[in-house]
Enzyme design. Structure first.
Site, short mmCIF file in Angstrom:
data_model
loop_
_atom_site.label_atom_id
_atom_site.label_comp_id
_atom_site.label_asym_id
_atom_site.label_seq_id
_atom_site.Cartn_x
_atom_site.Cartn_y
_atom_site.Cartn_z
N SER A 16 1.06 -1.33 -0.07
CA SER A 16 0.16 0.11 0.03
C SER A 16 0.93 1.24 -0.01
O SER A 16 0.59 2.03 -0.91
CB SER A 16 -1.06 0.11 1.17
OG SER A 16 -1.72 -1.05 1.41
N CYS A 44 -1.75 -5.82 2.77
CA CYS A 44 -3.34 -5.59 2.90
C CYS A 44 -3.82 -6.21 1.52
O CYS A 44 -5.14 -6.76 1.97
CB CYS A 44 -3.55 -4.03 2.68
SG CYS A 44 -5.23 -3.49 2.69
N CYS A 49 -5.76 -7.20 5.25
CA CYS A 49 -7.20 -6.59 5.25
C CYS A 49 -8.23 -6.96 4.32
O CYS A 49 -9.34 -7.17 4.72
CB CYS A 49 -7.07 -4.80 5.16
SG CYS A 49 -5.73 -4.09 5.62
N LYS A 52 -8.75 -11.00 4.53
CA LYS A 52 -9.71 -11.06 5.81
C LYS A 52 -10.93 -10.70 5.90
O LYS A 52 -11.95 -11.37 6.35
CB LYS A 52 -8.57 -10.63 7.04
CG LYS A 52 -9.21 -10.50 8.29
CD LYS A 52 -10.35 -9.13 8.63
CE LYS A 52 -9.84 -7.98 8.15
NZ LYS A 52 -8.87 -7.24 9.06
N GLY A 177 -4.42 -10.59 19.98
CA GLY A 177 -4.22 -9.17 19.23
C GLY A 177 -5.53 -9.03 18.15
O GLY A 177 -6.31 -9.97 18.00
N TYR A 178 -5.38 -8.05 17.14
CA TYR A 178 -6.19 -7.74 16.15
C TYR A 178 -6.60 -9.27 15.41
O TYR A 178 -7.47 -9.65 15.12
CB TYR A 178 -5.68 -6.92 14.89
CG TYR A 178 -5.63 -5.30 15.45
CD1 TYR A 178 -4.87 -5.04 16.52
CD2 TYR A 178 -6.52 -4.65 14.69
CE1 TYR A 178 -4.82 -3.61 16.60
CE2 TYR A 178 -6.62 -3.38 14.62
CZ TYR A 178 -5.52 -2.84 15.68
OH TYR A 178 -5.63 -1.27 15.74
N GLU A 182 -9.82 -11.47 15.05
CA GLU A 182 -10.43 -11.63 13.91
C GLU A 182 -10.91 -12.84 13.19
O GLU A 182 -11.88 -13.30 12.72
CB GLU A 182 -9.81 -10.50 12.94
CG GLU A 182 -10.12 -9.22 13.35
CD GLU A 182 -9.34 -8.12 12.18
OE1 GLU A 182 -9.73 -6.97 12.00
OE2 GLU A 182 -8.33 -8.55 11.39
N HIS A 436 -32.77 8.41 13.51
CA HIS A 436 -33.38 7.43 14.02
C HIS A 436 -34.37 6.30 13.20
O HIS A 436 -34.92 6.86 12.25
CB HIS A 436 -34.57 8.07 14.82
CG HIS A 436 -35.56 7.00 15.74
ND1 HIS A 436 -34.85 6.30 16.91
CD2 HIS A 436 -36.49 6.72 15.78
CE1 HIS A 436 -35.78 5.78 17.62
NE2 HIS A 436 -36.74 5.88 16.77
N GLU A 441 -27.41 6.77 16.82
CA GLU A 441 -27.56 7.98 17.39
C GLU A 441 -27.46 7.81 19.08
O GLU A 441 -27.49 8.95 19.72
CB GLU A 441 -29.18 8.09 17.05
CG GLU A 441 -30.21 6.89 17.88
CD GLU A 441 -31.63 7.00 17.57
OE1 GLU A 441 -31.97 8.13 17.85
OE2 GLU A 441 -32.21 5.87 17.32
P1 NDP Z 1 -0.60 -7.59 17.81
O1 NDP Z 1 0.44 -7.02 18.24
O2 NDP Z 1 -1.86 -6.76 17.83
O3 NDP Z 1 -1.09 -8.64 18.95
C1 NDP Z 1 0.00 -9.72 19.32
C2 NDP Z 1 -0.89 -10.63 20.32
O4 NDP Z 1 0.18 -11.77 20.48
C3 NDP Z 1 -1.10 -10.11 21.73
O5 NDP Z 1 -1.98 -10.64 22.17
C4 NDP Z 1 0.18 -10.58 22.65
O6 NDP Z 1 0.05 -10.58 23.74
C5 NDP Z 1 0.54 -12.17 21.86
N1 NDP Z 1 1.88 -12.37 21.89
C6 NDP Z 1 3.03 -11.83 21.41
N2 NDP Z 1 4.08 -12.61 21.47
C7 NDP Z 1 3.67 -13.74 22.19
C8 NDP Z 1 4.46 -15.03 22.67
N3 NDP Z 1 5.51 -14.96 22.61
N4 NDP Z 1 3.47 -16.04 23.22
C9 NDP Z 1 2.27 -15.73 23.49
N5 NDP Z 1 1.45 -14.64 22.71
C10 NDP Z 1 2.40 -13.79 22.36
O7 NDP Z 1 -0.14 -8.38 16.53
P2 NDP Z 1 -1.18 -9.03 15.48
O8 NDP Z 1 -0.31 -10.25 14.98
O9 NDP Z 1 -2.65 -9.62 15.94
O10 NDP Z 1 -1.36 -7.79 14.42
C11 NDP Z 1 -0.15 -7.19 14.01
C12 NDP Z 1 -0.63 -5.74 13.45
O11 NDP Z 1 -1.40 -5.76 12.58
C13 NDP Z 1 -1.72 -4.92 14.74
O12 NDP Z 1 -0.93 -4.54 15.77
C14 NDP Z 1 -2.12 -4.10 13.79
O13 NDP Z 1 -1.41 -3.04 13.60
C15 NDP Z 1 -2.41 -4.86 12.29
N6 NDP Z 1 -3.64 -5.21 12.20
C16 NDP Z 1 -4.59 -4.49 12.04
C17 NDP Z 1 -6.07 -4.68 11.48
C18 NDP Z 1 -6.93 -4.01 11.68
O14 NDP Z 1 -6.72 -2.68 11.50
N7 NDP Z 1 -8.11 -4.31 11.62
C19 NDP Z 1 -6.13 -6.36 11.61
C20 NDP Z 1 -5.06 -7.24 11.63
C21 NDP Z 1 -3.87 -6.56 11.96
P3 NDP Z 1 0.23 -9.63 24.75
O15 NDP Z 1 -1.06 -8.69 24.78
O16 NDP Z 1 0.40 -9.82 26.21
O17 NDP Z 1 1.42 -8.92 24.36
#
Ligand code: NDP
Length: 454
Positions: A16, A44, A49, A52, A177-178, A182, A436, A441
């Protein structure tokens, strides 16, 4: 622009950010090439994106079929033809890939097929051939990372999850995470038994705490099993399944193990170390306010810099950089109040500060929340809540955080993002007439502050 080099700008990575910057630079008269080792489109379009969201749409149908009977519909037996879905999704990605190629060629950007390696401050090698450029832009994006536990080679990432040859009966997703939430929603909607393992106490660290709890509750209602404060020690391959040995000594059987434990800049093999391009502790390329690296002629944008890893941010950075390099403006993307969404089921939309961040920045804050059952579910009978939250700085009355879980959260939050960018106050939210009947709202009718906890 100098004729001493083959190009004015050579971009590494046609995702992108790279495509947008290359195209805009060419439109400003620059001689531009972009190199790419894969197909044009980047994370993406090819692995993130877009595919997904198409799978999210597909998985939502199971809920629509269930909801329909409350509205008088007789829905017969339904089944998902997963290989057909993957094939149609891939056809759409081919179409988008064609559009991206066309954008580059019609704007006079040359595409060089192959991974770029930076040889010196003005030279990039692609597929054994060297090209010179006055400026080099690194827009290589990121790649999934997985912890090095025994058996990790058996795990897939989101890259493979988007193209599974068949739907498993059970999937275990590690991460909160995200991407993890998802895909948990996607597979649960497809009828797969989903377990999500998170090392923290709750999903989605960094999001507003109320939103995290509300989503976890709804995901659990949909049958997703969330194992919190849990770690995976190793993955053992058995004859017909995988065994995950957990930190507490328990074990878990599953058919597919998916890791969504974060992403990191894909900068290995770019030659940055030889040039002395400064890299952060987290493995990201360090840049200044104008996206310049520690080497004067080399710039970087997007996930490679690991600032805000979102497609629209990479696009904004690409445009800002081109305006700076070829238009004489100072770069500067405003990173405040970036709206974002998580396409979980139900989805989340958010802009501005979480309650915890707002308290840290402003001390006392006013909080308004609303939780309700969406009108549609009065007839569908579905037990699902919608949740909304506004956070206000009482000194200025400005809304500093808006959060939502519920249908169309992403669509609703885009508009609120504009209001907050304009500095809207709570009084201005209140003075806005609602639409409405809609869920949105509610954002202009929240009158009662949540009482402060003692
Ligand atoms: P994130 O950084 O959002 O989440 C990573 C997750 O993995 C967290 O829950 C983290 O836990 C966990 N984690 C990290 N290391 C370990 C480990 N060694 N063992 C177990 N758990 C672990 O990463 P994602 O891969 O989900 O996404 C990457 C990025 O992509 C996002 O930050 C976002 O910017 C982007 N994205 C955006 C989307 C959107 O806008 N809708 C959709 C998908 C991705 P903890 O919380 O404890 O650190």
């Amino acid at each position: 622009m100098s004729k001493q080099y083959d190009y004015d700008l050579l971009t590494i990575g046609a995702g992108s950010g790279g495509v947008r910057a290359s195209r805009m630079a060419a439109q400003k008269g620059a001689r531009v090439a972009v190199c790419e080792e894969d197909r044009v489109g980047g994370t993406c379009v090819l692995r993130g994106c877009v595919p997904k969201k198409l799978l999210v749409y597909a998985s939502e149908f199971s809920g629509h079929f269930q909801d329909a009977s409350g509205f008088g519909w007789h829905v017969g037996q339904t089944a998902i033809d997963w290989p057909r879905l993957i094939a149609t999704k891939n056809k759409e990605l081919d179409r988008l890939n064609g559009i991206y190629n066309n954008i580059l060629s019609s704007n006079g950007v040359e595409t060089l097929q192959g991974r770029g390696t930076i040889i010196d401050a003005h030279t990039v090698e692609v597929a054994g051939k060297r090209y010179t450029a006055e400026k080099i832009l690194i827009a290589v994006g990121g790649w999934p990372t997985m912890p090095a536990i025994p058996g990790i080679e058996h795990a897939i990432t989101s890259n493979e999850a988007l193209d599974l040859p068949e739907l498993p009966r059970r999937i275990t997703i590690v991460g909160g995470g995200y991407i993890a939430v998802e895909f948990a929603g996607i597979f649960a909607g497809m009828g797969v038994e989903v377990t999500e393992i998170i090392r923290a106490d709750r999903i989605l660290r960094g999001f507003d705490d109320d939103l995290r709890s509300e989503l976890e509750r709804e995901m659990t209602k949909r049958g997703i099993k969330i194992l919190s404060s849990t770690t995976v020690e190793c993955i053992n391959k058995k004859a017909n399944h995988f065994e995950l040995v957990l930190g507490d000594g328990e074990s878990l059987e599953t058919d597919v193990v998916m890791y969504a434990t974060g992403r990191k800049p894909k900068i290995d093999g770019l030659g940055l170390e030889n040039l002395g391009v400064a890299i952060s502790d987290k493995g990201a390329i360090k840049v200044d306010d104008n996206y310049r690296t520690s080497v004067e002629s080399i710039y970087a944008i997007g996930d490679a810099t690991d600032r805000v890893c979102l497609t629209p941010v990479a696009l904004a950075e690409g445009m800002a950089l081109v305006n700076h390099l070829f238009g004489g403006e100072s770069a500067g993307v405003d990173y405040e109040n970036i709206p974002s969404a998580v396409f979980s089921q139900p989805p989340l939309g958010t802009v501005g500060l979480t309650e915890a961040q707002a308290r840290e920045r402003y001390g006392k804050v006013d909080v308004y929340t609303s939780g309700f059952r969406a009108m549609k579910h009065t007839l569908s009978g579905r037990d699902e809540r919608t949740f909304m939250k506004l956070i206000v700085d009482p000194k200025t009355d400005r809304v500093v955080g808006a959060h939502m879980m519920g249908p169309d959260a992403a669509e609703i939050m885009q508009g609120l993002g504009i209001a907050m960018k304009c500095g809207a106050t709570k009084a201005q939210f209140d003075a806005t007439i609602g639409i409405h009947p809609s869920a949105a709202e509610e954002f202009v009718t929240m009158r009662d502050k949540r009482p402060e906890e003692e």
